[in-house]
Structures are given as structure tokens and as C-alpha cells.
Design a protein around this motif. Structure first.
Motif, PDB file in Angstrom:
ATOM      1  N   VAL A   1       5.177   1.985   6.024  1.00  0.00           N
ATOM      2  CA  VAL A   1       4.365   1.225   6.961  1.00  0.00           C
ATOM      3  C   VAL A   1       5.242   0.602   8.043  1.00  0.00           C
ATOM      4  CG1 VAL A   1       2.767  -0.726   7.183  1.00  0.00           C
ATOM      5  CG2 VAL A   1       2.645   0.776   5.189  1.00  0.00           C
TER       6      VAL A   1
ATOM      7  N   ALA B   1       0.115   7.762   0.432  1.00  0.00           N
ATOM      8  CA  ALA B   1      -0.751   6.613   0.707  1.00  0.00           C
ATOM      9  C   ALA B   1       0.001   5.318   0.416  1.00  0.00           C
ATOM     10  CB  ALA B   1      -2.018   6.706  -0.141  1.00  0.00           C
ATOM     11  N   TRP B   2       0.886   4.912   1.344  1.00  0.00           N
ATOM     12  CA  TRP B   2       1.626   3.674   1.168  1.00  0.00           C
ATOM     13  C   TRP B   2       0.713   2.478   1.417  1.00  0.00           C
ATOM     14  CZ3 TRP B   2       6.243   3.492  -0.990  1.00  0.00           C
ATOM     15  CH2 TRP B   2       7.063   4.625  -0.929  1.00  0.00           C
ATOM     16  N   GLN B   3       0.843   1.471   0.587  1.00  0.00           N
ATOM     17  CA  GLN B   3       0.076   0.237   0.762  1.00  0.00           C
ATOM     18  C   GLN B   3       1.030  -0.944   0.661  1.00  0.00           C
ATOM     19  OE1 GLN B   3      -3.392   0.049  -1.933  1.00  0.00           O
ATOM     20  NE2 GLN B   3      -2.750   2.067  -2.625  1.00  0.00           N
ATOM     21  N   LYS B   4       0.926  -1.866   1.598  1.00  0.00           N
ATOM     22  CA  LYS B   4       1.670  -3.103   1.455  1.00  0.00           C
ATOM     23  C   LYS B   4       0.896  -4.013   0.520  1.00  0.00           C
ATOM     24  CE  LYS B   4       4.207  -6.671   3.905  1.00  0.00           C
ATOM     25  NZ  LYS B   4       4.626  -7.232   5.199  1.00  0.00           N
ATOM     26  N   ASN B   5       1.591  -4.510  -0.491  1.00  0.00           N
ATOM     27  CA  ASN B   5       0.925  -5.242  -1.567  1.00  0.00           C
ATOM     28  C   ASN B   5       1.496  -6.655  -1.669  1.00  0.00           C
ATOM     29  OD1 ASN B   5      -0.816  -5.700  -3.650  1.00  0.00           O
ATOM     30  ND2 ASN B   5       0.356  -4.571  -5.179  1.00  0.00           N
TER      31      ASN B   5
ATOM     32  N   TYR C   1       5.618  -2.927  -1.736  1.00  0.00           N
ATOM     33  CA  TYR C   1       4.760  -1.779  -1.445  1.00  0.00           C
ATOM     34  C   TYR C   1       4.488  -1.004  -2.723  1.00  0.00           C
ATOM     35  CZ  TYR C   1       6.273  -2.462   3.416  1.00  0.00           C
ATOM     36  OH  TYR C   1       6.548  -2.989   4.650  1.00  0.00           O
ATOM     37  N   GLU C   2       3.380  -0.286  -2.700  1.00  0.00           N
ATOM     38  CA  GLU C   2       3.120   0.694  -3.742  1.00  0.00           C
ATOM     39  C   GLU C   2       2.379   1.874  -3.109  1.00  0.00           C
ATOM     40  OE1 GLU C   2      -0.240  -0.009  -6.569  1.00  0.00           O
ATOM     41  OE2 GLU C   2      -0.119  -2.053  -5.812  1.00  0.00           O
ATOM     42  N   HIS C   3       2.449   3.013  -3.781  1.00  0.00           N
ATOM     43  CA  HIS C   3       1.630   4.129  -3.337  1.00  0.00           C
ATOM     44  C   HIS C   3       1.377   5.082  -4.484  1.00  0.00           C
ATOM     45  CE1 HIS C   3       4.167   7.734  -3.145  1.00  0.00           C
ATOM     46  NE2 HIS C   3       5.150   6.956  -2.811  1.00  0.00           N
ATOM     47  N   ASP C   4       0.284   5.802  -4.347  1.00  0.00           N
ATOM     48  CA  ASP C   4      -0.076   6.824  -5.314  1.00  0.00           C
ATOM     49  C   ASP C   4       0.692   8.079  -4.953  1.00  0.00           C
ATOM     50  OD1 ASP C   4      -1.244   8.712  -6.931  1.00  0.00           O
ATOM     51  OD2 ASP C   4      -3.272   7.943  -6.670  1.00  0.00           O
TER      52      ASP C   4
ATOM     53  N   ARG D   1       3.076   6.057  -9.982  1.00  0.00           N
ATOM     54  CA  ARG D   1       2.961   5.253  -8.771  1.00  0.00           C
ATOM     55  C   ARG D   1       4.323   4.639  -8.479  1.00  0.00           C
ATOM     56  NH1 ARG D   1      -2.328   4.265  -7.048  1.00  0.00           N
ATOM     57  NH2 ARG D   1      -1.631   2.584  -5.704  1.00  0.00           N
TER      58      ARG D   1
ATOM     59  N   TYR E   1       6.586   1.775  -6.875  1.00  0.00           N
ATOM     60  CA  TYR E   1       6.577   0.362  -6.467  1.00  0.00           C
ATOM     61  C   TYR E   1       7.918   0.073  -5.811  1.00  0.00           C
ATOM     62  CZ  TYR E   1       2.451   0.019  -9.396  1.00  0.00           C
ATOM     63  OH  TYR E   1       1.202   0.213  -9.932  1.00  0.00           O
TER      64      TYR E   1
END
Length: 321
Positions: free
Chosen positions: A282, A45-49, A307-310, A296, A298
Motif C-alpha cells: 500500500v 490483497a494487501w490490507q493495512k490493519n 499489514y496482512e493479506h490473503d 496469510r 502478517y
């Protein structure tokens, strides 16, 4: 291929965390029987932060005491990110900034080695006092475009370098207690190599990928180094070559992330000596650096994206209506 029949009342497919699985509410699907890709199987679950405060090519990253540190090699700018508050803070600038460095954390300190402008240097950042020290003669040989990892013995191990005819191919071990270094065995490859990535799992250090600095060949090789015997073992190669990529260890697995012009993410299980392809980033980006805080990941890239992901895998279930 197995056929799994849905209940008469129907349901909704969704990914959930393993800890949230309830056999009463969920029907568990084995994705391997559904013929789906390994990327779907792992569903990172990549997220752009957002972005880091400053950007530059070849970022460095490390984590200490649940904080993420981002270093701009060329300027020495250092930024600290607190995942609890989501706030970036500017910290003391690194002395003798230079491209071609490597970085890793050990204890409360971050070590930044070598580089084109101070090739034998070890810079040490104390996170508890926000201060730097530097020894410009700490390394036994010049180090540029190399990688570095902390061993379980409390020493730092440096692998690879930019090609110089005057340099031998031995690698280096640095002892922080004496601020001195010495040679260790070269990598088991006939050509020089740069832009690899390295990280420890247990007592072993893994050196992954890279580029031939004199022939520009790209490598998917992976070596497991045993500091106690100063020997290397060649293990299974990555599914594809990487250089200037990020490499972290999470829950006993290696995660190789991105690199130059690629969004591919690979995971390695040392127990089975097996690589799989996980969900891609992403966007491709380039020149990635990453660190782990509480499982996690980073990560930053040269464009400044953050980016970060669980890293806990999700599982596919049907939630019964």
C-alpha cells in the motif's frame, strides 16, 4: 493479443478466489493474453490493519501457534497479535536488547541471535511460558545485521554479517538441543553481505538479497543452500535489489516484500526458477518483517504500520449478469 467477447447480456469484471470460481456464473480471463502486468496477474490483497503498540527501527517478526510476534530490537519490547481476536498483548521483554539481531521460530520457541550489544548471544523465548533465556556465548562467532532461518533438521542457520576485519566469512549453524554452534560454508560472493533475508522451503534454505556492508552495493542475488552437503547453488536473481526486506514462504513459493524505501513485492517459484513482480505494498515504508499464519502474511515495518493479506491468488472473471 486474444480478444474475448463478452456475452450479450454483459457482466461485471471482478477478482474472486479460485475456490469460488463457478463456470456457470463466471467467464475466466487469462490476464497474460490481455497484456496486463504480472502485478495485476497476482493481485495480492494487501490490507493495512492498524499499527503495532510500539514502533522502532529494524523490527523482528515470527509466528508460533497461530500468533504473530513483533520484537523491537533496540528496547526488547515483545508484542503478540492474535488474528482470531484482532488483539495485541504485551509479553515479557527480551533480555540484552540490541540492534543488528535476527529472529526465527522453531517449534514453540522464538530464537533471536547476535546483535551489536551481545554479538555471540542466542536469546530464546518460550511462547508457552512467556519466559526468555539467553546464552551469551552460544554462537561460534560474532553476528550483527545477519539473517537466520530454521532448517528441516531442527537446526538454525545464520548467514551474512556486518563487516569486521577480524571476522572470517564463514556462516554459522546453531543446534538448539546442545545450545552450541559451528561454522558452515561462506556465501558464494566475493564481498561481505548484510541485511539479507532467509527462509526454508523443504530441505533447502534460500538466502535473498542484501547489502555489501563494506561497499554499500545492493544485491538481487538468490542462493539455495543445502544443509546436508553444506553447498550453495545460485538461482535466478530477483527483478530488483532488496535489503532489510521481509521474506516468507507460502505454498512452496518465496515472497520477498518491501525493504528500504520500496513497496515492490516479488514472488519466486523454485520449480520454474522464475521471479515475477506481484502487487506492491500500500505504501513503501521501510525495514519490513513478516511471518505467515494459515497462508496469510502478517507484516510490520519500522513506522509501526501493520499489514496482512490473503496469499491465495485471486483470478479475474466476468460475472455474467
Amino acid at each position: 493479443m486474444s480478444i474475448i467477447k463478452a456475452p450479450a447480456g454483459g457482466g461485471t469484471f471482478r477478482y474472486i478466489k479460485k475456490k469460488d470460481y463457478d463456470p456457470v456464473k463466471h467467464i475466466l480471463f487469462d490476464l497474460s493474453t490481455l497484456g496486463l502486468s504480472a502485478g495485476n496477474l497476482h493481485n495480492y490483497a494487501w490490507q493495512k490493519n492498524g499499527s503495532v503498540p510500539t514502533t522502532a527501527p529494524h523490527p523482528l517478526a515470527a509466528s508460533v501457534n497461530d500468533k504473530y510476534y513483533h520484537i523491537r530490537q533496540a528496547t526488547g519490547d515483545l508484542e503478540e497479535y492474535d488474528p482470531q481476536t484482532g488483539v495485541w498483548a504485551i509479553r515479557a521483554s527480551m533480555p540484552s536488547p540490541s540492534d543488528g539481531c535476527a529472529a526465527c521460530a522453531l517449534g514453540d520457541k522464538i530464537y533471536v541471535s547476535g546483535g551489536f550489544d551481545d554479538r555471540n548471544a542466542m536469546r530464546i523465548y518460550d511462547t508457552s511460558t512467556d519466559t526468555w533465556t539467553i546464552n551469551s556465548t552460544a554462537l561460534d562467532k560474532m553476528r550483527m545485521e545477519h539473517t537466520m532461518a530454521a532448517g528441516s533438521d531442527g537446526r538454525l542457520y545464520l548467514f551474512g554479517h556486518y563487516h569486521l576485519d577480524a571476522e572470517d566469512i564463514n556462516n554459522t549453524v546453531y543446534d538448539p538441543t546442545t545450545d552450541t554452534s559451528s561454522a558452515i560454508a561462506p556465501l558464494p560472493i566475493s564481498s561481505d553481505i548484510r541485511y539479507s533475508a532467509a527462509v526454508s522451503i523443504g530441505d533447502d534454505i534460500y538466502i535473498v538479497g542484501g547489502e555489501g556492508s563494506s561497499n554499500s552495493s545492493l544485491y538481487a542475488y538468490v542462493w539455495r543452500y543445502a544443509p546436508t552437503s553444506d553447498t550453495y547453488e545460485t538461482v535466478s536473481a530477483m527483478p530488483g535489489a532488496k535489503y532489510q526486506h521481509a521474506l516468507v514462504a507460502v505454498s512452496g513459493k518465496l515472497i520477498a516484500i518491501g525493504g528500504v524505501s520500496t513497496s515492490d513485492v516479488y514472488e519466486y517459484d523454485p520449480a520454474g526458477d522464475r521471479w515475477i513482480k506481484a502487487s506492491s505494498l500500500v505504501s513503501a515504508g521501510t525495514e519490513h518483517a513478516a511471518a505467515v499464519i494459515a497462508d496469510r502474511i502478517y507484516m510490520t515495518d519500522s513506522s509501526g504500520s501493520f499489514y496482512e493479506h490473503d496469499s491465495e491468488r485471486n483470478i479475474l472473471v466476468m460475472e455474467v449478469a
